[in-house]
Design a protein around this motif. Sequence first.
Motif, PDB file in Angstrom:
ATOM      1  N   UNK A 100       0.749  -1.120  -0.031  1.00 21.22           N
ATOM      2  CA  UNK A 100      -0.114   0.137  -0.205  1.00 21.22           C
ATOM      3  C   UNK A 100       0.910   1.230   0.061  1.00 21.22           C
ATOM      4  N   UNK A 101       1.964   1.162   0.667  1.00 17.89           N
ATOM      5  CA  UNK A 101       2.856   2.514   0.700  1.00 17.89           C
ATOM      6  C   UNK A 101       3.343   2.618  -0.676  1.00 17.89           C
ATOM      7  N   UNK A 102       3.799   1.421  -1.084  1.00 15.82           N
ATOM      8  CA  UNK A 102       4.448   1.809  -2.580  1.00 15.82           C
ATOM      9  C   UNK A 102       3.490   2.172  -3.694  1.00 15.82           C
ATOM     10  N   UNK A 103       2.111   1.888  -3.575  1.00 17.80           N
ATOM     11  CA  UNK A 103       1.044   2.399  -4.490  1.00 17.80           C
ATOM     12  C   UNK A 103       1.002   3.777  -4.150  1.00 17.80           C
ATOM     13  N   UNK A 104       0.653   4.144  -3.001  1.00 17.54           N
ATOM     14  CA  UNK A 104       0.223   5.495  -2.633  1.00 17.54           C
ATOM     15  C   UNK A 104       1.770   6.541  -3.053  1.00 17.54           C
ATOM     16  N   UNK A 158      -5.624  -3.820 -10.465  1.00 18.47           N
ATOM     17  CA  UNK A 158      -5.343  -2.941  -9.466  1.00 18.47           C
ATOM     18  C   UNK A 158      -4.525  -1.915 -10.217  1.00 18.47           C
ATOM     19  N   UNK A 159      -3.611  -2.374 -10.897  1.00 16.63           N
ATOM     20  CA  UNK A 159      -2.634  -1.389 -11.464  1.00 16.63           C
ATOM     21  C   UNK A 159      -3.273  -0.402 -12.381  1.00 16.63           C
ATOM     22  N   UNK A 160      -4.112  -0.911 -13.295  1.00 16.21           N
ATOM     23  CA  UNK A 160      -4.690  -0.258 -14.227  1.00 16.21           C
ATOM     24  C   UNK A 160      -5.741   0.744 -13.650  1.00 16.21           C
ATOM     25  N   UNK A 161      -6.315   0.343 -12.562  1.00 15.58           N
ATOM     26  CA  UNK A 161      -7.483   1.095 -11.852  1.00 15.58           C
ATOM     27  C   UNK A 161      -6.957   2.482 -11.303  1.00 15.58           C
ATOM     28  N   UNK A 162      -5.573   2.127 -10.399  1.00 16.99           N
ATOM     29  CA  UNK A 162      -4.967   3.437  -9.989  1.00 16.99           C
ATOM     30  C   UNK A 162      -4.401   4.318 -10.913  1.00 16.99           C
ATOM     31  N   UNK A 163      -3.842   3.682 -11.859  1.00 20.85           N
ATOM     32  CA  UNK A 163      -3.203   4.354 -13.150  1.00 20.85           C
ATOM     33  C   UNK A 163      -4.279   5.353 -13.680  1.00 20.85           C
ATOM     34  N   UNK A 217      -8.741  19.748  -3.581  1.00 19.01           N
ATOM     35  CA  UNK A 217      -8.047  18.688  -3.924  1.00 19.01           C
ATOM     36  C   UNK A 217      -8.726  17.383  -3.305  1.00 19.01           C
ATOM     37  N   UNK A 218      -9.599  16.675  -4.107  1.00 19.56           N
ATOM     38  CA  UNK A 218      -9.940  15.392  -3.611  1.00 19.56           C
ATOM     39  C   UNK A 218      -9.195  14.258  -3.808  1.00 19.56           C
ATOM     40  N   UNK A 219      -8.000  14.429  -4.311  1.00 18.10           N
ATOM     41  CA  UNK A 219      -7.278  13.229  -4.437  1.00 18.10           C
ATOM     42  C   UNK A 219      -6.836  12.279  -3.524  1.00 18.10           C
ATOM     43  N   UNK A 220      -6.238  12.476  -2.565  1.00 23.09           N
ATOM     44  CA  UNK A 220      -6.203  11.907  -1.422  1.00 23.09           C
ATOM     45  C   UNK A 220      -7.216  11.129  -0.829  1.00 23.09           C
ATOM     46  N   UNK A 221      -8.350  11.850  -0.735  1.00 24.80           N
ATOM     47  CA  UNK A 221      -9.750  11.284  -0.183  1.00 24.80           C
ATOM     48  C   UNK A 221      -9.977   9.987  -1.130  1.00 24.80           C
ATOM     49  N   UNK A 222      -9.865  10.305  -2.596  1.00 21.62           N
ATOM     50  CA  UNK A 222     -10.341   9.173  -3.540  1.00 21.62           C
ATOM     51  C   UNK A 222      -9.379   7.876  -3.501  1.00 21.62           C
ATOM     52  N   UNK A 225      -9.774   5.745  -0.730  1.00 25.20           N
ATOM     53  CA  UNK A 225     -11.107   4.948  -0.798  1.00 25.20           C
ATOM     54  C   UNK A 225     -10.659   3.603  -1.584  1.00 25.20           C
ATOM     55  N   UNK A 226     -10.143   3.914  -2.709  1.00 27.10           N
ATOM     56  CA  UNK A 226      -9.584   3.191  -3.636  1.00 27.10           C
ATOM     57  C   UNK A 226      -8.814   1.960  -3.161  1.00 27.10           C
ATOM     58  N   UNK A 227      -7.793   2.328  -2.389  1.00 26.14           N
ATOM     59  CA  UNK A 227      -6.787   1.336  -1.850  1.00 26.14           C
ATOM     60  C   UNK A 227      -7.606   0.722  -0.702  1.00 26.14           C
TER      61      UNK A 227
END
Length: 242
Positions: A100-104, A158-163, A217-222, A225-227
């Motif tokens: 999770x830390x890596x993805x974030x 997961x990779x494609x969704x985060x991207x 900026x809603x980036x961190x919130x979204x 939730x995704x992760x």
Amino acid sequence: MTAKGDGQRRVLELLWKDARRPARGPRRGLTMERIVAAAIQVVETEGPAALSMRRVAEELGVGTASLYTYLPGKAELEALMVDAIGAGDPLPDDWPGDWRAKVEAWARTDHELYRKHPWVLHLVATVAAPGPNLLRWMDSALRVLRGTGLTEAEKMAVVESVDAYVRGQARLSLDTREPSAEEVRERDALLGELVDFEPYPALVETVRAGVSPYAGDKFEFGLRLLLDGVEALIAARRASTP
């Protein structure tokens, strides 16, 4: 082979074969790396609409015909530019911590890259040919999810969704201009004068709580939730493993 397939073949051959020497004509001191760097400089300073073989040739101080001894045209140049973008480190798997830390970390880094260099979003959306650096990045991103218990299909999803989330949020932030405090006051005053908000009780409740739609900026919130959803899936997979 269709014309489209033929064009894709040319792009992939440039990305994967040793195309550092011109097919004909004098070298004129050019290299593919210099051409790509000049093209990136053009879009950095003038935007994607300014990119053309002629404009890149001007940036290099050579005739346009010289570039065509290195690559067939603009589409191939854009593919090389996209691949060059992915040459930097760190890769997703290089970041410290658990999955999770890596993805974030990779999501935040890419989000900042797109915000600072919006032309990257434009090119990534139009170029589909995978080069060495893109596959290197994808391989690293999939390694992040090793040992999580997810299936190979779920890892890729997961990779494609985060991207996709990162790109979408970056594009939204670039397309949406934050209004000034004075503009907000004027707008709200006009809305209060012109609009009957009774049919929108949920919206009224939200606005009264001090929340403005599409502001901030809603980036961190979204991302959280995704992760959280990915983490729940991983937990379910581990719980079902004997």
